[in-house]
Design an enzyme around this catalytic site. Structure first.
Site, short mmCIF file in Angstrom:
data_model
loop_
_atom_site.label_atom_id
_atom_site.label_comp_id
_atom_site.label_asym_id
_atom_site.label_seq_id
_atom_site.Cartn_x
_atom_site.Cartn_y
_atom_site.Cartn_z
N THR A 12 0.69 -1.31 -0.07
CA THR A 12 0.08 -0.04 0.11
C THR A 12 0.90 1.22 -0.10
O THR A 12 0.52 2.24 -0.79
CB THR A 12 -1.00 -0.07 1.18
OG1 THR A 12 -1.84 -1.03 1.18
CG2 THR A 12 -1.86 1.35 1.23
N SER A 56 1.39 -7.57 -0.94
CA SER A 56 2.39 -8.61 -0.15
C SER A 56 1.72 -10.05 0.03
O SER A 56 2.24 -10.88 0.10
CB SER A 56 2.64 -8.00 1.13
OG SER A 56 1.59 -7.88 2.15
N THR A 88 1.85 -4.36 4.11
CA THR A 88 1.40 -4.69 5.62
C THR A 88 0.88 -6.22 5.83
O THR A 88 1.17 -6.69 6.97
CB THR A 88 0.93 -3.72 6.28
OG1 THR A 88 -0.55 -3.66 5.68
CG2 THR A 88 1.55 -2.22 6.14
N ASP A 89 0.22 -6.72 4.82
CA ASP A 89 -0.51 -7.90 4.98
C ASP A 89 0.64 -9.17 5.54
O ASP A 89 0.03 -9.82 6.33
CB ASP A 89 -1.24 -8.34 3.84
CG ASP A 89 -2.44 -7.74 3.39
OD1 ASP A 89 -2.75 -6.64 4.38
OD2 ASP A 89 -2.94 -7.90 2.56
#
Ligand code: ASP
Length: 326
Positions: A12, A56, A88-89
């Protein structure tokens, strides 16, 4: 002049709206660094590289091997710290993979953003600024890989994404962050990584470690049908490391064939070893050959088991490795 290397992987932090709807990766490492105010005042050269441009969830172990190699090359070439921008996932998995495969004292810092670059109030520039400050900090040396988000500094072995959209999504359950970035100044009071280092062996991409989350009433049938696919398995068990009694025969049979690591779906705390005595309890499962994950959560347990299986580690070595995280 010393240098900090910024390596972009996507996520993101690098996304912008697309013509077909929704946000997608669009920015490279140069764009990200250019969006951060205040870097010119730091006495450091910042080099940039866009290694991947992916959301990710679509990164895999082969990408992490490539990243680990590049991080080690940058450090060998004199970088005093390396910053990775990442979705961030799966930042937790990447950070722990680097923690296990990059043994150097130089800070390796992973960061990302919860809001994309064109949103009202993107957090990416602030996170990247804080990550670079941490990468430059002597206090961050020797702590292993760190995740810096929202001015908090988290250890790779503890950090978890705990919210789908909040800018405060990152936590280290039970332990808290290792430090804070205050007025741009990192105040880090961490403890060093446990010292376990494994090679970033390209064979990780071929190892198949399953991760299954146990739920009430699970009779083990799904696991039984998938069991032949795994080289290893991580069980995100109930509570302190438990499964329903009906699952025990399936789990025990699998543990006789491949390494099966017992973790917990609770989100915090260590798997127990010697408290409960019923069928499917942690004592029962460990007696049947499962390996306890200690404080490692299921996703991190899968990273460690994958790295171990890629180098052909035997059961004793795997057990010793997980014991370091008790
Ligand atoms: N889905 C995004 C990713 O992990 C989320 C993010 O970066 O915050 O790439």
């Amino acid at each position: 002049m010393s240098h900090v290397a910024v390596i972009a992987m996507g996520g993101t932090i690098a996304m912008a709206p697309s013509a077909s709807g929704g946000i997608v990766p669009a920015l490279g490492a140069d764009d990200l660094v250019a969006s951060v105010p205040g870097l010119a005042e730091l006495a450091v050269t910042i080099t940039t590289e866009s290694l991947r441009s992916l959301p990710s969830p679509s990164l895999g172990f082969a990408d992490l091997v490539a990243l680990s190699v590049r991080v080690q090359e940058e450090i060998a070439a004199g970088a005093i710290g390396v910053v990775i921008t990442h979705g961030t996932d799966t930042i937790e998995e990447t950070a722990f993979f680097l923690d296990l495969t990059v043994p150097s004292a130089e800070p390796v810092v992973v960061t990302g953003a919860m809001r994309h670059a064109q949103s009202a109030g993107p957090d990416g520039p602030a996170n990247l600024y804080a990550a670079i400050r941490v990468a430059l900090s002597p206090a961050a040396r020797g702590l292993g890989t760190l995740v810096v988000m929202s001015d908090e500094v988290h250890g790779a072995r503890f950090v978890r994404k705990s919210h789908t959209s909040s800018t405060g999504a990152f936590v280290s359950p039970g332990f808290g962050p290792l430090g804070l970035v205050v007025e741009g100044d990192p105040r880090v009071r961490g403890v060093a990584r446990p010292g376990l280092t494994l090679p970033a062996d390209p064979r990780v991409a071929e190892v198949r470690v399953g991760l299954i989350t146990v739920a009430m009433g699970d009779d083990g049938q799904l696991l039984q049908r998938a069991g032949d696919l795994f080289d290893g398995l991580v069980i995100a068990g109930l509570g302190a490391g438990h499964v329903p009694a009906a699952m025990v025969p399936v789990v025990a049979e699998l543990a006789g064939r491949v390494p099966v690591v017992l973790s917990t779906r609770t989100g915090a705390g260590s798997v127990l070893r010697q408290t409960y005595g019923y069928p499917g309890s942690e004592r029962d499962l460990l007696d049947r050959g499962l390996i306890q994950s200690g404080f490692l959560d299921p996703a991190k347990s899968r990273v460690l088991l994958t790295l171990l299986l890629a180098v052909g580690a035997d059961r004793e070595t795997i057990t010793e490795a997980f014991d370091r995280y008790r």
